[in-house]
Design a protein around this motif. Sequence first.
Motif, PDB file in Angstrom:
ATOM      1  N   LEU A  11      29.772  55.231  18.249  1.00 16.80           N
ATOM      2  CA  LEU A  11      30.501  56.422  18.672  1.00 16.80           C
ATOM      3  C   LEU A  11      30.270  56.708  20.157  1.00 16.80           C
ATOM      4  O   LEU A  11      31.205  57.063  20.880  1.00 16.80           O
ATOM      5  CB  LEU A  11      30.086  57.637  17.834  1.00 16.80           C
ATOM      6  N   ALA A  14      32.437  54.397  22.301  1.00 14.73           N
ATOM      7  CA  ALA A  14      33.875  54.363  22.010  1.00 14.73           C
ATOM      8  C   ALA A  14      34.675  55.205  23.008  1.00 14.73           C
ATOM      9  O   ALA A  14      34.208  56.221  23.503  1.00 14.73           O
ATOM     10  CB  ALA A  14      34.127  54.886  20.601  1.00 14.73           C
ATOM     11  N   VAL A  17      38.117  57.045  18.638  1.00 12.65           N
ATOM     12  CA  VAL A  17      37.658  56.746  17.284  1.00 12.65           C
ATOM     13  C   VAL A  17      38.843  56.939  16.343  1.00 12.65           C
ATOM     14  O   VAL A  17      39.514  57.970  16.382  1.00 12.65           O
ATOM     15  CB  VAL A  17      36.485  57.669  16.872  1.00 12.65           C
ATOM     16  N   SER A  19      39.591  57.004  12.339  1.00  8.76           N
ATOM     17  CA  SER A  19      38.788  57.166  11.130  1.00  8.76           C
ATOM     18  C   SER A  19      39.627  57.750  10.011  1.00  8.76           C
ATOM     19  O   SER A  19      40.706  58.302  10.241  1.00  8.76           O
ATOM     20  CB  SER A  19      37.622  58.113  11.449  1.00  8.76           C
ATOM     21  N   THR A  29      31.928  62.467  14.691  1.00  7.72           N
ATOM     22  CA  THR A  29      32.702  62.040  15.858  1.00  7.72           C
ATOM     23  C   THR A  29      32.965  63.208  16.794  1.00  7.72           C
ATOM     24  O   THR A  29      32.771  63.107  18.009  1.00  7.72           O
ATOM     25  CB  THR A  29      34.033  61.403  15.428  1.00  7.72           C
ATOM     26  N   LEU A  36      39.475  61.730  18.619  1.00 15.88           N
ATOM     27  CA  LEU A  36      39.511  61.272  17.232  1.00 15.88           C
ATOM     28  C   LEU A  36      40.938  61.276  16.701  1.00 15.88           C
ATOM     29  O   LEU A  36      41.648  62.277  16.805  1.00 15.88           O
ATOM     30  CB  LEU A  36      38.636  62.185  16.370  1.00 15.88           C
TER      31      LEU A  36
END
Length: 104
Positions: A11, A14, A17, A19, A29, A36
């Motif tokens: 994380l 990154a 992310v 998900s 996150t 995200l």
Amino acid sequence: FRFKESLAEDLRSADLVISHAGAGSCLETLETGKPLLVVINEKLMDNHQLELAKRLHRGGHVLCCDCSTLVETLQSMDLSTLKPFPPGQPEKFALFLDQVFGFQ
């Protein structure tokens, strides 16, 4: 990968992310401040992930799509529109429980 003890290092490194909308995955996150994109699994029974994803999306904290719109979302998304997720305040919940159970 199938299983990893911790995603913290992944994380941190990154830029984005992607998900599912599980509460743990989303909150972990969001706490890192990383953008995200949650992908809703519409085949889940009673689709509890949808409720969380919609709420976080309404708050401007995540982008949201389903499998059929993932590519389109990746091509058109604007990460600059995302708002930081406020840090948790567990002490407020503890105070609430103290009041409910008469500890104060």
